[in-house]
Scaffold this motif. Structure first.
Motif, mmCIF file in Angstrom:
data_model
loop_
_atom_site.group_PDB
_atom_site.id
_atom_site.type_symbol
_atom_site.label_atom_id
_atom_site.label_comp_id
_atom_site.label_asym_id
_atom_site.label_seq_id
_atom_site.Cartn_x
_atom_site.Cartn_y
_atom_site.Cartn_z
ATOM 1 N N UNK A 192 0.763 -1.214 0.071
ATOM 2 C CA UNK A 192 -0.138 0.100 -0.135
ATOM 3 C C UNK A 192 0.757 1.098 -0.120
ATOM 4 N N UNK A 193 0.156 2.348 -0.359
ATOM 5 C CA UNK A 193 1.049 3.747 -0.201
ATOM 6 C C UNK A 193 1.600 4.117 1.277
ATOM 7 N N UNK A 194 2.618 4.773 1.343
ATOM 8 C CA UNK A 194 3.204 5.181 2.672
ATOM 9 C C UNK A 194 2.063 6.218 3.232
ATOM 10 N N UNK A 195 2.030 5.972 4.453
ATOM 11 C CA UNK A 195 0.969 7.063 5.177
ATOM 12 C C UNK A 195 1.400 8.208 5.079
ATOM 13 N N UNK A 196 2.446 8.895 5.228
ATOM 14 C CA UNK A 196 2.810 10.125 5.055
ATOM 15 C C UNK A 196 2.321 10.796 3.470
ATOM 16 N N UNK A 197 2.751 9.864 2.538
ATOM 17 C CA UNK A 197 2.150 10.291 1.169
ATOM 18 C C UNK A 197 0.609 10.316 1.237
ATOM 19 N N UNK A 198 0.019 9.622 1.739
ATOM 20 C CA UNK A 198 -1.632 9.633 1.853
ATOM 21 C C UNK A 198 -1.964 10.794 2.384
ATOM 22 N N UNK A 199 -1.411 10.825 3.615
ATOM 23 C CA UNK A 199 -2.038 12.001 4.594
ATOM 24 C C UNK A 199 -1.431 13.628 4.223
ATOM 25 N N UNK A 200 -0.764 13.447 3.104
ATOM 26 C CA UNK A 200 0.167 14.823 2.411
ATOM 27 C C UNK A 200 -1.071 15.323 1.748
ATOM 28 N N UNK A 201 -2.084 14.608 1.331
ATOM 29 C CA UNK A 201 -3.179 15.460 0.425
ATOM 30 C C UNK A 201 -4.229 16.154 1.229
ATOM 31 N N UNK A 202 -3.967 16.191 2.590
ATOM 32 C CA UNK A 202 -5.113 16.908 3.559
ATOM 33 C C UNK A 202 -4.458 17.876 4.519
ATOM 34 N N UNK A 203 -5.206 18.660 4.959
ATOM 35 C CA UNK A 203 -5.024 19.544 5.913
ATOM 36 C C UNK A 203 -5.160 18.866 7.447
ATOM 37 N N UNK A 204 -6.530 18.074 7.044
ATOM 38 C CA UNK A 204 -7.280 17.697 8.172
ATOM 39 C C UNK A 204 -6.670 16.170 8.596
ATOM 40 N N UNK A 205 -5.731 16.387 9.454
ATOM 41 C CA UNK A 205 -5.213 15.076 10.047
ATOM 42 C C UNK A 205 -4.742 14.822 11.341
ATOM 43 N N UNK A 206 -5.102 13.961 12.256
ATOM 44 C CA UNK A 206 -4.703 13.515 13.432
ATOM 45 C C UNK A 206 -4.051 12.314 13.877
ATOM 46 N N UNK A 207 -3.261 12.330 14.570
ATOM 47 C CA UNK A 207 -2.315 11.145 15.173
ATOM 48 C C UNK A 207 -2.339 10.072 13.807
ATOM 49 N N UNK A 208 -1.776 10.477 12.800
ATOM 50 C CA UNK A 208 -1.641 9.765 11.696
ATOM 51 C C UNK A 208 -2.908 9.244 11.022
ATOM 52 N N UNK A 209 -4.024 9.829 11.150
ATOM 53 C CA UNK A 209 -5.215 9.451 10.502
ATOM 54 C C UNK A 209 -5.939 10.744 9.845
ATOM 55 N N UNK A 210 -7.037 10.471 8.794
ATOM 56 C CA UNK A 210 -7.550 11.538 8.416
ATOM 57 C C UNK A 210 -8.531 12.188 9.548
ATOM 58 N N UNK A 211 -8.800 13.243 9.797
ATOM 59 C CA UNK A 211 -9.597 13.726 10.861
ATOM 60 C C UNK A 211 -10.941 14.246 10.055
ATOM 61 N N UNK A 212 -12.194 13.828 10.506
ATOM 62 C CA UNK A 212 -13.487 13.956 9.924
ATOM 63 C C UNK A 212 -14.319 14.536 11.058
ATOM 64 N N UNK A 213 -15.314 15.247 10.487
ATOM 65 C CA UNK A 213 -16.258 15.862 11.483
ATOM 66 C C UNK A 213 -17.116 14.847 12.083
ATOM 67 N N UNK A 214 -17.316 15.196 13.406
ATOM 68 C CA UNK A 214 -17.835 14.292 14.481
ATOM 69 C C UNK A 214 -19.411 14.040 13.665
ATOM 70 N N UNK A 215 -20.033 12.882 13.819
ATOM 71 C CA UNK A 215 -21.211 12.393 13.501
ATOM 72 C C UNK A 215 -21.923 12.051 14.885
#
Length: 93
Positions: free
Chosen positions: A69-92
């Protein structure tokens, strides 16, 4: 045959308001559809195999292949919304 009372009852179950004039029209149309089904029932299909798909398709899926799979840092480089190595999304809620 379908009566106008049955049409009105189905309309009531579906919570659709159908007046008396419309119920006559719908009853006539539904009876026309049932007549077509009656014609289909007259066709001899005893030597016709059941058709589950219009084409003779058995399995259209590709084989699963394990890949790196793609390295985590490359995947997360496409977003400003990240937290603790994951995508950060709005609370539902």
């Amino acid at each position: 045959m379908i009566t106008k009372e049955e049409v009105e009852h189905v309309g009531w179950l579906a919570r659709v308001e159908i007046d008396e004039k419309e119920s006559d029209v719908y009853a006539e149309k539904l009876n026309s559809v049932l007549d077509y089904f009656g014609q289909l029932d007259e066709v001899d299909t005893k030597d016709v195999p059941p058709t589950y798909h219009v084409m003779d398709v058995v399995n259209v899926f590709r084989e699963d292949v394990v890949k790196e799979s793609m390295p985590q840092d490359i995947v997360l480089s496409n977003t400003e919304h990240k937290k603790e190595g994951n995508f950060k999304s709005p609370r539902i809620m």
